[in-house]
Design a protein around this motif. Structure first.
Motif, PDB file in Angstrom:
ATOM      1  N   LEU A 244      43.322  25.954  56.907  1.00 43.85           N
ATOM      2  CA  LEU A 244      44.497  25.356  57.708  1.00 43.85           C
ATOM      3  C   LEU A 244      44.623  23.849  57.015  1.00 43.85           C
ATOM      4  N   ILE A 245      43.614  23.358  56.935  1.00 44.17           N
ATOM      5  CA  ILE A 245      43.575  21.944  56.384  1.00 44.17           C
ATOM      6  C   ILE A 245      44.316  22.060  55.063  1.00 44.17           C
ATOM      7  N   SER A 246      43.936  22.989  54.311  1.00 44.78           N
ATOM      8  CA  SER A 246      44.696  23.124  52.868  1.00 44.78           C
ATOM      9  C   SER A 246      46.129  23.546  53.144  1.00 44.78           C
ATOM     10  N   VAL A 247      46.532  24.098  54.054  1.00 45.88           N
ATOM     11  CA  VAL A 247      47.915  24.545  54.165  1.00 45.88           C
ATOM     12  C   VAL A 247      48.609  23.253  54.359  1.00 45.88           C
ATOM     13  N   ILE A 248      48.179  22.495  55.597  1.00 41.49           N
ATOM     14  CA  ILE A 248      49.096  21.474  56.093  1.00 41.49           C
ATOM     15  C   ILE A 248      48.961  20.245  55.124  1.00 41.49           C
ATOM     16  N   ALA A 249      47.815  20.057  54.419  1.00 38.61           N
ATOM     17  CA  ALA A 249      47.801  18.868  53.594  1.00 38.61           C
ATOM     18  C   ALA A 249      48.867  19.157  52.287  1.00 38.61           C
ATOM     19  N   ALA A 250      48.968  20.571  51.858  1.00 37.04           N
ATOM     20  CA  ALA A 250      49.966  20.726  50.742  1.00 37.04           C
ATOM     21  C   ALA A 250      51.150  20.598  51.201  1.00 37.04           C
ATOM     22  N   ALA A 251      51.545  21.133  52.623  1.00 40.30           N
ATOM     23  CA  ALA A 251      52.920  20.945  53.052  1.00 40.30           C
ATOM     24  C   ALA A 251      53.541  19.790  53.286  1.00 40.30           C
ATOM     25  N   GLN A 252      52.375  18.681  53.570  1.00 42.68           N
ATOM     26  CA  GLN A 252      53.043  17.489  54.120  1.00 42.68           C
ATOM     27  C   GLN A 252      53.364  16.338  53.004  1.00 42.68           C
ATOM     28  N   GLN A 253      51.883  15.810  52.611  1.00 41.73           N
ATOM     29  CA  GLN A 253      52.036  14.653  51.456  1.00 41.73           C
ATOM     30  C   GLN A 253      52.754  15.024  50.240  1.00 41.73           C
ATOM     31  N   PRO A 254      52.660  16.090  49.768  1.00 38.66           N
ATOM     32  CA  PRO A 254      53.200  16.360  48.256  1.00 38.66           C
ATOM     33  C   PRO A 254      54.577  16.717  48.337  1.00 38.66           C
ATOM     34  N   HIS A 356      44.751  30.620  41.565  1.00 41.95           N
ATOM     35  CA  HIS A 356      44.369  29.528  42.328  1.00 41.95           C
ATOM     36  C   HIS A 356      45.575  28.599  42.595  1.00 41.95           C
ATOM     37  N   ARG A 357      46.621  29.050  42.071  1.00 45.08           N
ATOM     38  CA  ARG A 357      47.899  28.325  42.282  1.00 45.08           C
ATOM     39  C   ARG A 357      48.248  28.401  43.703  1.00 45.08           C
ATOM     40  N   CYS A 358      49.362  27.531  43.952  1.00 48.03           N
ATOM     41  CA  CYS A 358      49.619  27.598  45.422  1.00 48.03           C
ATOM     42  C   CYS A 358      50.098  29.015  45.873  1.00 48.03           C
ATOM     43  N   PRO A 359      49.461  29.564  46.832  1.00 51.41           N
ATOM     44  CA  PRO A 359      49.750  30.742  47.216  1.00 51.41           C
ATOM     45  C   PRO A 359      51.414  31.170  47.572  1.00 51.41           C
ATOM     46  N   TYR A 360      51.493  32.097  47.246  1.00 46.07           N
ATOM     47  CA  TYR A 360      53.041  32.679  47.652  1.00 46.07           C
ATOM     48  C   TYR A 360      52.907  32.971  49.084  1.00 46.07           C
ATOM     49  N   PRO A 361      54.152  32.502  49.978  1.00 48.20           N
ATOM     50  CA  PRO A 361      55.459  31.801  49.561  1.00 48.20           C
ATOM     51  C   PRO A 361      55.465  30.358  49.788  1.00 48.20           C
ATOM     52  N   ALA A 362      54.347  29.631  49.526  1.00 44.84           N
ATOM     53  CA  ALA A 362      54.280  28.200  49.973  1.00 44.84           C
ATOM     54  C   ALA A 362      55.419  27.326  49.031  1.00 44.84           C
ATOM     55  N   PRO A 363      55.271  27.701  47.752  1.00 45.38           N
ATOM     56  CA  PRO A 363      56.511  26.747  47.154  1.00 45.38           C
ATOM     57  C   PRO A 363      57.863  27.104  47.365  1.00 45.38           C
ATOM     58  N   LEU A 364      58.007  28.367  47.947  1.00 45.69           N
ATOM     59  CA  LEU A 364      59.508  28.535  48.404  1.00 45.69           C
ATOM     60  C   LEU A 364      59.947  27.854  49.787  1.00 45.69           C
TER      61      LEU A 364
END
Length: 416
Positions: A244-254, A356-364
């Protein structure tokens, strides 16, 4: 992150001609540094991280693609690193490289299991509902400053919107001291300023997410955290916290930097300014061009060589740290020989590549958040302009993230 020393620790096998990843040139105009590194070293350059710790910066598009596609040669488990004996416990980059039992460091079948849980949890996020929620969040944020005729969009809008969207997706309240502290600690752990303690901040992030997982295990809801808990893969609480830390961190600052960098482009580049005022046709192109030219995650640490191997004409020793130069790869002259980046092309490496790319569908989902943020702001404040000259805008002093320190704007006040 601040660089503490340009020299390697005693006994450290520093590469000849290694360049410290620090200094004003890097912070404000990294593209110039990438060009000079390419000229001097080719597609793989020897560099020094904080404290003079040696690593390799991969600058070439094909080389980054090769590293990310060959996990058997360049793996994610940082315990392989041959420099651990030289790394202090309070090293500023520890939140990036200190091994955690998370999806980020998992490999093989374990990584597939962990990434699968994230994918299943995010697949159930309705993109239309997310867009609607983001538009509502945007309207509330804009209402807070629209009557004044001026705003600093980095703090008042670009950072706040994806933060509220991300925590809402995970089942936390959008507002409140707990949420605000979490976001601030995520910022410190990912992109520490002078005087910040990123290691302590990361510990606090873990504690807050652990409390969230405990709450959702007792009272699950229609959110990503609950779906991860209930997934048949049966992840432990510790595994869910780390992921979850990985998910939230990737969704927020970038995503925040993606929004702000796109607004900067729209407000400073005549190619877009002429079109955006008459419609939304250029917003998607601007979002994509930013991923090529000002990608929010400039560099990613990293991969660790499984055995001695060759890359870009360099001998990479077993256990060497390899930093993915995503921004440099996206502007590699080998793929853009005329120095023109085609905004319609989506083959950038901003979400990385390979298993290890950003897991689908996170980029969408990130695209929905960023696009809604930009379009809603332009709709509500159609005469938005910069409040300073473009050359007065400055970038945060980070080698990892690409984001402005501030984005001051002015517009005709809107009476509520």
């Amino acid at each position: 992150m601040t660089d503490q020393s340009p020299t390697a620790p005693a006994g450290c096998p520093a590469h000849a001609g290694a360049v410290p990843l620090s200094g004003l040139e890097y912070q404000q105009t990294p593209s110039q540094l990438y060009r000079s590194l390419r000229r001097e070293h080719g597609p793989v350059a020897p560099v020094l991280l904080d404290g003079g710790v040696p690593a390799w910066l991969v600058l070439g598009y094909s080389e980054v693609s090769y590293v990310t596609a060959h996990d058997e040669l360049f793996a994610r488990d940082s315990r392989r690193w041959n420099q651990w004996e030289h790394i202090p416990a309070d090293w500023p980059l520890m939140p990036f490289v200190g091994y955690q039992p998370s999806v980020l460091f998992a490999e093989g079948a374990e990584h597939q299991r962990r990434a699968g849980v994230i994918t299943h949890a995010l697949e159930q996020v309705d993109q239309f509902e997310l867009g609607r929620d983001c538009a509502q969040i945007a309207d509330r944020l804009i209402a807070e400053f629209s009557g004044s005729g001026q705003a600093e969009l980095m703090s008042a809008y670009a950072h706040a919107l994806p933060m509220r969207a991300a925590v809402q997706m995970c089942g936390m309240p959008q507002l409140g001291e707990d949420t605000q502290n979490l976001v601030e600690d995520l910022r410190i752990s990912l992109d520490a300023a002078e005087g910040d303690d990123p290691v302590a901040a990361y510990v606090r992030v873990g504690e807050r997410i652990a409390a969230l997982v405990k709450e959702k295990r007792e009272r699950p809801g229609a959110d990503a955290t609950s779906r991860m808990i209930l997934d048949p893969a049966g992840l432990s609480d510790e595994e869910i916290v780390q992921d979850l830390i990985s998910v939230i961190a990737a969704a927020q600052q970038p995503t925040a930097n993606w929004i702000c960098n796109t607004l900067r482009l729209l407000l400073t580049d005549e190619r877009f300014a002429l079109n955006v005022s008459g419609g939304r046709l250029s917003v998607g192109e601007a979002l994509n061009e930013v991923l090529w030219l000002d990608t929010p995650t400039q560099n990613f640490i990293g991969r660790w060589a499984v055995r001695d191997t060759q890359l870009g004409g360099r001998l990479i020793r077993a256990g060497d740290c390899v930093v993915l130069g995503l921004a440099a790869a996206n502007t590699d002259p080998q793929i853009w020989p005329e120095a023109h980046v085609g905004a319609e092309n989506a083959a950038h490496l901003s979400f990385s590549n390979g298993e290890h790319r950003c897991p689908y569908p996170a980029p969408l989902l990130a695209d929905v958040i960023a696009r809604t943020a930009v379009e809603t702001l332009l709709d509500r404040l159609p005469d938005l302009v910069l409040a300073v000259e473009p050359e007065e805008l400055t970038w945060r002093p980070s080698i990892w993230m690409r984001g402005l320190t501030s984005l001051p704007v002015r517009f005709t006040p809107v009476v509520q």
